[in-house]
Design a protein around this motif. Structure first.
Motif, short mmCIF file in Angstrom:
data_model
loop_
_atom_site.label_atom_id
_atom_site.label_comp_id
_atom_site.label_asym_id
_atom_site.label_seq_id
_atom_site.Cartn_x
_atom_site.Cartn_y
_atom_site.Cartn_z
N ASP A 1 -11.07 8.24 17.85
CA ASP A 1 -9.93 7.32 17.90
C ASP A 1 -10.34 5.91 17.47
OD1 ASP A 1 -8.34 9.37 18.75
OD2 ASP A 1 -8.22 8.72 20.84
N GLU A 2 -11.51 5.46 17.92
CA GLU A 2 -12.00 4.13 17.55
C GLU A 2 -12.25 4.04 16.04
OE1 GLU A 2 -13.57 0.32 17.29
OE2 GLU A 2 -12.34 1.25 18.87
N LEU A 3 -12.81 5.09 15.47
CA LEU A 3 -13.11 5.07 14.04
C LEU A 3 -11.85 5.10 13.20
CD1 LEU A 3 -15.82 4.82 12.68
CD2 LEU A 3 -15.89 7.31 12.43
N ARG A 4 -10.82 5.72 13.71
CA ARG A 4 -9.54 5.70 12.98
C ARG A 4 -8.92 4.30 13.03
NH1 ARG A 4 -8.07 10.46 11.12
NH2 ARG A 4 -8.59 12.40 12.21
N ARG A 5 -9.06 3.63 14.17
CA ARG A 5 -8.51 2.28 14.30
C ARG A 5 -9.31 1.27 13.49
NH1 ARG A 5 -7.91 3.82 19.88
NH2 ARG A 5 -9.95 2.90 20.30
N HIS A 6 -10.65 1.43 13.54
CA HIS A 6 -11.52 0.43 12.91
C HIS A 6 -12.64 1.14 12.13
CE1 HIS A 6 -9.52 -2.63 15.31
NE2 HIS A 6 -9.79 -1.93 16.41
N PRO A 7 -12.37 1.52 10.89
CA PRO A 7 -13.43 2.14 10.06
C PRO A 7 -14.63 1.21 9.92
CG PRO A 7 -11.27 2.39 9.04
CD PRO A 7 -11.09 1.42 10.17
N ARG A 8 -15.82 1.79 9.85
CA ARG A 8 -17.05 1.00 9.76
C ARG A 8 -17.97 1.57 8.69
NH1 ARG A 8 -18.00 -2.50 14.04
NH2 ARG A 8 -16.59 -2.29 15.82
N ASP A 9 -18.90 0.74 8.30
CA ASP A 9 -19.91 1.17 7.34
C ASP A 9 -21.05 1.84 8.10
OD1 ASP A 9 -21.70 1.59 5.33
OD2 ASP A 9 -22.17 -0.53 4.98
N LEU A 10 -21.00 3.16 8.16
CA LEU A 10 -22.01 3.94 8.88
C LEU A 10 -22.80 4.82 7.93
CD1 LEU A 10 -19.84 4.94 11.98
CD2 LEU A 10 -21.51 3.08 11.84
N VAL B 1 -4.53 18.14 32.64
CA VAL B 1 -4.42 17.72 31.24
C VAL B 1 -4.13 16.23 31.14
CG1 VAL B 1 -3.10 18.00 29.10
CG2 VAL B 1 -3.61 20.00 30.53
N ARG B 2 -4.87 15.58 30.28
CA ARG B 2 -4.56 14.19 29.90
C ARG B 2 -4.10 14.19 28.45
NH1 ARG B 2 -8.80 9.16 28.96
NH2 ARG B 2 -7.28 7.75 28.00
N LEU B 3 -2.86 13.77 28.21
CA LEU B 3 -2.33 13.70 26.86
C LEU B 3 -2.77 12.41 26.17
CD1 LEU B 3 1.32 14.96 27.48
CD2 LEU B 3 -0.61 16.29 26.61
N ARG B 4 -2.67 12.40 24.86
CA ARG B 4 -2.91 11.16 24.13
C ARG B 4 -1.84 10.14 24.48
NH1 ARG B 4 -6.80 11.62 20.30
NH2 ARG B 4 -7.40 13.73 19.65
N ASP B 5 -2.18 8.89 24.36
CA ASP B 5 -1.24 7.82 24.70
C ASP B 5 0.06 7.99 23.92
OD1 ASP B 5 -3.16 6.76 26.33
OD2 ASP B 5 -3.78 5.19 24.93
N GLY B 6 1.17 7.97 24.66
CA GLY B 6 2.48 8.07 24.03
C GLY B 6 2.94 9.48 23.72
N ALA B 7 2.08 10.49 23.96
CA ALA B 7 2.45 11.88 23.64
C ALA B 7 3.35 12.46 24.71
CB ALA B 7 1.20 12.73 23.50
N PRO C 1 -16.59 2.82 22.80
CA PRO C 1 -16.72 3.28 21.41
C PRO C 1 -16.96 2.15 20.41
CG PRO C 1 -14.95 4.44 22.50
CD PRO C 1 -15.36 3.35 23.42
N ALA C 2 -16.26 1.02 20.58
CA ALA C 2 -16.44 -0.09 19.65
C ALA C 2 -17.87 -0.61 19.70
CB ALA C 2 -15.45 -1.21 19.98
N ASP C 3 -18.44 -0.68 20.90
CA ASP C 3 -19.81 -1.15 21.06
C ASP C 3 -20.80 -0.16 20.45
OD1 ASP C 3 -22.06 -2.64 22.11
OD2 ASP C 3 -22.15 -1.16 23.72
N VAL C 4 -20.57 1.13 20.66
CA VAL C 4 -21.46 2.15 20.09
C VAL C 4 -21.51 2.02 18.58
CG1 VAL C 4 -21.77 4.63 19.70
CG2 VAL C 4 -21.25 3.78 21.99
N PHE C 5 -20.34 1.93 17.94
CA PHE C 5 -20.32 1.86 16.48
C PHE C 5 -20.83 0.51 15.96
CE2 PHE C 5 -16.99 5.36 16.54
CZ PHE C 5 -17.88 6.31 16.07
N ALA C 6 -20.56 -0.56 16.69
CA ALA C 6 -21.08 -1.86 16.28
C ALA C 6 -22.61 -1.84 16.31
CB ALA C 6 -20.55 -2.96 17.19
N THR C 7 -23.18 -1.20 17.33
CA THR C 7 -24.64 -1.10 17.42
C THR C 7 -25.18 -0.21 16.31
OG1 THR C 7 -24.46 -1.33 19.83
CG2 THR C 7 -26.56 -0.56 18.95
#
Length: 557
Positions: A301-310, A494-500, A273-279
């Motif tokens: 989840d990536e966008l919540r952690r690291h907002p970007r200018d899109l 089912v896969r829960l979110r981390d820590g859920a 995700p970080a690479d997709v948004f960086a590109t």
């Protein structure tokens, strides 16, 4: 008028030769560059004896008149060059799932009778295992990917072969490019063996790519197409899914036919995700294609952690898997200027419906409901009649008009999937659907993953949506397994979110807001990983094996 992909690309390229055509890492290939490189690739194929074997109108619907070229590649300029160059040689390129083990790859290459394989070097060891099992050794073109794998015995280095080839193709070959040339797409094989879907290019373009004028009418001339492509410099499309998945290269081809630029993320081997948004940010991407929740949730989840200018991003397209209403709402919260375009379709039907959602929409986000295209239909369960929009009985989602010719090498499956109803040929790939009160198509899911529990049909995808509606669920796949009481029982992986930490009762309570109780999972297995194809589609064979075992590595039985 009907068209050929190679001819259209060259016609557009002639008027915008310096515009960027493909951007991948440090490569910025203009339309003129891509024209030159794909002509050189075509020359390599032709010089090795590949091409059109017989007249396209002289073969059965389930047969190909071409030599087939396998594209065993990650995303990159070579994949799209492989498609276009193969078409220019009048061969038929087809997609290879790069996660296949040797046995699966052997089946695919034998089924397609591949005469050439263009492959990334990292796949050379698997391909080497397979070659001895093939009836005829194919032409091998190896793409250096930095993996350090040496050139396979007998293989040509892709770049060296192109550099040595003559881009001046025989004018007679160029003049022969035809709308009757085939487009071949192998299905994913997540519920059975992959099958090659055969389309005429003249049918594929309008049916699958929605290649039409803005008013919905099909183009009448090449000149009209070229004129419409002139403003395409504003279109910069990034298909984040693997090109070996139809939705991704359909998006790329559509962008090309609109005169746009295809952007490939730096690290396409897996979803980063970080690479997709960086590109997206670096390349001012205006259109991003994903595949359902499997792509969207990590991106959110990536966008919540690291907002970007899109800010340039205007469209987020999705197809091939469910994008849930809750995930759409999260995307619009984070990217309020984006319009989400949810596309309904399949390898065998092309585009059948669309739902567009934006922050300004009067209606809220929905899941699994689509405005039908003019060629979409629902036919009765017994395949004897076409249902009217005010008939709310469940039937089969179908496509009329421009549909595929058949499945490569399989006359029986061709006959069953493409029946004639009231004198008209339809594509009926196997999705159950009905019209809702507003005349929208309400998609229920594939018959192949339908669960018969206690005499009631339960659609796996419907239950998956209900489970994933819980905010602490990251991913879910639903399958059936044998049950003495129910015949089959519904099992949710089912896969829960981390820590859920969510109890079964809470998950079932959320299900109760969306589906009837008889559809509830009878068992819930918690996993730390849900197996999906690189395209984001659920691997139901893997899921059934896990459900039968009742546990898995990382599961909490």
């Amino acid at each position: 008028m009907e068209f050929n992909l190679a001819a259209l690309h060259e016609a557009i390229a002639a008027t915008i030769p310096e515009r960027e055509c493909i951007v991948f890492r440090d490569r910025r290939l203009s339309w003129a560059d891509v024209t030159d490189r794909t002509r050189r690739l075509a020359a390599v194929l032709v010089d090795h004896g590949l091409g059109l074997r017989t007249a396209p109108d002289s073969v059965a619907p389930w047969a190909s008149p071409h030599d087939q070229v396998a594209l065993y590649l990650h995303n990159g300029n070579e994949y799209l060059e492989g498609m276009l160059g193969a078409y220019k040689a009048r061969t038929a390129p087809f997609n290879v799932n790069y996660r296949y083990v040797a046995e699966e790859l052997t089946y695919l290459l034998r089924d397609a009778r591949a005469r050439a394989v263009i492959f990334h070097a990292a796949f050379a060891p698997t391909l080497a295992e397979v070659l001895k099992s093939l009836d005829e050794p194919p032409l091998l073109l190896q793409v250096d990917d930095g993996s350090g794998q040496p050139l396979l015995d007998g293989a040509l280095d892709y770049e060296a072969a192109l550099a040595a080839a003559d881009p001046d193709l025989d004018p007679a070959l160029v003049a022969s490019w035809s709308p009757d040339d085939r487009y071949v797409l192998y299905t994913g094989g997540t519920t059975g063996m992959p099958k090659g879907v055969l389309w005429r290019q003249g049918d594929f373009l309008p049916a699958a790519l929605a290649f039409r004028r803005r008013d919905g009418v099909e183009f009448e001339s090449v000149a009209e197409v070229v004129e419409a492509a002139q403003p395409g410099a504003r279109l910069r499309a990034l298909p984040a899914a693997p090109f070996m998945h139809g939705a991704a290269h359909w998006n790329a081809l559509s962008a090309w036919l609109a005169g746009g630029t295809i952007v490939v993320q730096d690290h396409p081997h897996h979803l980063d995700p970080a690479d997709v948004f960086a590109t997206c940010e670096r390349e001012q991407v205006t259109s991003l294609l994903i595949v359902g929740d499997a792509f969207a949730r990590p991106l959110v989840d990536e966008l919540r952690r690291h907002p970007r200018d899109l800010e340039p991003l205007r469209f987020l397209l999705t197809g091939g898997a469910i994008l849930s209403a809750s995930t759409k709402a999260e995307i619009l919260e984070l990217l309020p200027g984006v319009t989400i375009v949810d596309i309904l379709g399949s390898s065998e039907s092309g585009r059948q419906g669309v739902t567009s959602t934006s922050a300004k929409s009067d209606e809220g986000s929905t899941t699994g409901r689509f405005a039908p295209t003019a060629s979409a239909a629902i036919v009765s369960a017994d395949l004897t009649r076409v249902l009217d929009a005010d008939d709310h009985h469940e039937g089969w989602l179908a496509q009329r008009g421009r549909v595929p010719l058949g499945y490569l090498g399989d006359p029986d499956k061709t006959a069953s999937t493409f029946p004639t109803i009231d004198g008209e040929r339809y594509a009926v790939p196997g999705d159950r659907a009905r019209y809702d009160d507003a005349g929208l198509i309400e998609l229920h899911g594939r018959e192949s993953v339908t669960i018969n529990s206690g005499g009631e049909k339960v659609f796996a995808e419907e239950v998956e949506h209900a489970v994933k509606s819980h905010p602490q669920v990251f991913d879910a796949v639903v399958v059936g397994r044998p049950s003495e009481r129910w015949g089959q029982e519904v099992v949710a992986l089912v896969r829960l979110r981390d820590g859920a930490d969510v109890a079964d009762d809470e998950l079932l309570e959320e299900c109760g807001r969306h589906i009837a109780r008889y559809k509830f999972p009878k068992a819930i297995l918690r996993l730390d990983h849900i197996e999906r194809s690189p395209s984001g589609k659920a691997d139901y064979r893997w899921a059934k094996a896990v459900a039968m075992d009742g546990t898995a590595e990382g599961a909490d039985p």
